[in-house]
Scaffold this motif. Structure first.
Motif, PDB file in Angstrom:
ATOM      1  N   ARG A   1      63.581  25.617  15.615  1.00 21.70           N
ATOM      2  CA  ARG A   1      64.071  26.984  15.801  1.00 21.70           C
ATOM      3  C   ARG A   1      64.876  27.177  17.088  1.00 21.70           C
ATOM      4  O   ARG A   1      64.979  28.285  17.606  1.00 21.70           O
TER       5      ARG A   1
ATOM      6  N   HIS B   1      62.056  15.339  12.936  1.00 25.26           N
ATOM      7  CA  HIS B   1      60.937  16.255  13.080  1.00 25.26           C
ATOM      8  C   HIS B   1      61.194  17.214  14.250  1.00 25.26           C
ATOM      9  O   HIS B   1      61.904  16.869  15.193  1.00 25.26           O
ATOM     10  N   ALA B   2      60.592  18.372  14.211  1.00 25.80           N
ATOM     11  CA  ALA B   2      60.757  19.383  15.264  1.00 25.80           C
ATOM     12  C   ALA B   2      60.029  19.017  16.551  1.00 25.80           C
ATOM     13  O   ALA B   2      60.355  19.548  17.626  1.00 25.80           O
TER      14      ALA B   2
ATOM     15  N   ASP C   1      68.897  18.500  12.534  1.00 24.18           N
ATOM     16  CA  ASP C   1      67.724  18.858  11.727  1.00 24.18           C
ATOM     17  C   ASP C   1      66.497  19.067  12.609  1.00 24.18           C
ATOM     18  O   ASP C   1      65.713  19.994  12.390  1.00 24.18           O
TER      19      ASP C   1
ATOM     20  N   THR D   1      67.016  22.375  14.640  1.00 20.65           N
ATOM     21  CA  THR D   1      66.982  23.510  13.716  1.00 20.65           C
ATOM     22  C   THR D   1      65.559  23.784  13.245  1.00 20.65           C
ATOM     23  O   THR D   1      65.120  24.937  13.223  1.00 20.65           O
ATOM     24  N   SER D   2      64.841  22.734  12.877  1.00 21.83           N
ATOM     25  CA  SER D   2      63.469  22.941  12.399  1.00 21.83           C
ATOM     26  C   SER D   2      62.550  23.436  13.511  1.00 21.83           C
ATOM     27  O   SER D   2      61.545  24.096  13.249  1.00 21.83           O
TER      28      SER D   2
END
Length: 186
Positions: free
Chosen positions: A176, A141-142, A170, A173-174
């Protein structure tokens, strides 16, 4: 403009794979499960115990999974001699501190982070630390990366995230962040 450098801990800054896998395998065995450190490293590196323990111990309930994680946490320091700092990453972070704040973003528990940083004489090095205990949603998760940027008061889009695992990549990246993938020769 780079506003902050955010680094993962396990596998990126500190080689903890053998220690982490060995401690989990010890704890899992105490509850009737069986997995080798090599299989653990291959299949579950970088994941939160909340995701992998149900796969390894499918007949156990969530209370038993939590008990396994607590036992691992209490025994983890016994395996610190199997860990080592990746000097090249530490050198990069040390140099970066001259220009921007440096944060640690990890799925590890707060206790494990503090003990491991103390063991390697890195306590007080980071401007902010986000552990698995500090977020509701762990990597991938971000939330962990967003929490670190928020605590530093910076825009996540102007942060560099150092990661080694797909779960961490991930997550960053999620969120940003600008992701630098760290590969270590084994």
């Amino acid at each position: 403009m780079i506003e902050a450098i955010l680094s993962d801990m396990d596998g990126t800054l500190i080689d903890t794979e053998k220690a982490n896998a060995s401690a989990y395998c010890y704890a899992i065995a105490q509850y009737g499960g069986e997995i080798t450190p090599e299989d653990f490293q291959h299949n579950y590196a970088g994941m939160s115990w909340k995701r992998f323990l149900p796969q390894i111990l499918p007949d156990a309930d969530s209370e038993m999974h939590k008990a396994v994680a607590e036992l691992k946490k209490s025994k983890y320091a016994d395996f610190f001699s199997l860990t080592s700092v990746y000097q090249d990453v530490l050198d990069f972070l040390t140099h970066s501190k001259q220009f921007a704040p440096v944060g640690l973003v990890t799925t590890a528990s707060r206790q494990a982070v503090e003990e491991l940083l103390r063991y390697h004489q890195l306590e007080g090095f980071f401007d902010v630390i986000i552990s698995g205990d500090d977020v509701v949603n762990a990597k991938p998760h971000a939330e962990p990366y967003l929490a670190a940027a928020n605590m530093l008061g910076v825009n996540i889009a102007n942060c560099i995230a150092l990661e080694d695992s797909q779960v961490g990549i991930d997550s960053a990246t999620s969120a940003r962040a600008n992701v630098f993938i760290v590969k270590h020769e084994k």
